[in-house]
Design a protein around this motif. Structure first.
Motif, PDB file in Angstrom:
ATOM      1  N   HIS A   9      44.403   9.089 -21.204  1.00 23.12           N
ATOM      2  CA  HIS A   9      43.274   8.710 -22.004  1.00 23.12           C
ATOM      3  C   HIS A   9      43.767   9.074 -23.510  1.00 23.12           C
ATOM      4  O   HIS A   9      44.251  10.243 -23.956  1.00 23.12           O
ATOM      5  N   LEU A  11      41.561   9.972 -27.185  1.00 21.99           N
ATOM      6  CA  LEU A  11      40.244  10.271 -27.795  1.00 21.99           C
ATOM      7  C   LEU A  11      40.443  10.466 -29.453  1.00 21.99           C
ATOM      8  O   LEU A  11      41.287  11.171 -30.010  1.00 21.99           O
ATOM      9  N   TRP A 106      29.408  14.523 -29.660  1.00 22.22           N
ATOM     10  CA  TRP A 106      30.117  15.067 -28.230  1.00 22.22           C
ATOM     11  C   TRP A 106      28.949  15.210 -27.208  1.00 22.22           C
ATOM     12  O   TRP A 106      29.676  15.536 -26.015  1.00 22.22           O
ATOM     13  N   ARG A 121      37.108   6.754 -26.805  1.00 18.43           N
ATOM     14  CA  ARG A 121      37.714   7.167 -25.661  1.00 18.43           C
ATOM     15  C   ARG A 121      37.950   5.887 -24.868  1.00 18.43           C
ATOM     16  O   ARG A 121      37.425   4.998 -24.776  1.00 18.43           O
ATOM     17  N   ARG A 123      41.378   4.272 -22.176  1.00 12.88           N
ATOM     18  CA  ARG A 123      42.432   4.514 -21.006  1.00 12.88           C
ATOM     19  C   ARG A 123      43.568   3.501 -21.218  1.00 12.88           C
ATOM     20  O   ARG A 123      43.599   2.381 -21.611  1.00 12.88           O
TER      21      ARG A 123
END
Length: 132
Positions: A9, A11, A106, A121, A123
């Motif tokens: 991932h 971020l 968050w 986010r 992948r």
């Protein structure tokens, strides 16, 4: 992207500066100035932020001027910030990433255009054929 393992991932935390952009939008020249008094403990007395928005490129220029208690002027601090839309981010990252999730904070609040930050986010594709 290669430092992130397949299926790993990414971020990103991107600051969107909605207040500054809105202030610039109120003026024909897309420029806004904000003065701030600084605390007595600071060696500077005033802080001037001059913002200029290039709306077609979504570039926010921030020129900072500090005026010292002794009259000293420091105007050497300047930055240019690129403000990305969700579409920009997805387009930039799509060759390497998928499964995008976009949040405002968050706590997991879904992203909204007026948010102060954009958390992205994504992948990484498990193999090169995933990108097609």
């Amino acid at each position: 992207a290669q430092i992130i393992k397949p299926d790993g991932h990414l971020l990103l935390e991107l600051y969107q500066h909605p207040r500054e952009i809105a202030m610039c939008g109120q003026h024909d020249d897309h420029t806004a100035r904000v003065w701030k008094d600084l605390p007595e403990t600071d060696r500077f007395r005033f802080y001037l932020s001059e913002y200029h928005l290039e709306p077609e490129k979504m570039l926010l220029h921030h020129n900072k001027t500090f005026i010292g208690r002794n009259g000293e002027i420091d105007d050497s601090r300047n930055e240019t910030l690129k403000i990305y839309s969700v579409e920009d981010i997805k387009s930039l990252l799509k060759p390497w990433f998928k499964d995008f999730e976009i949040y405002s904070d968050w706590e997991g609040t879904l992203w909204q255009a007026h948010s102060g930050k954009m958390l992205v986010r994504a992948r990484r594709h498990s193999r090169t054929t995933d990108a097609n």
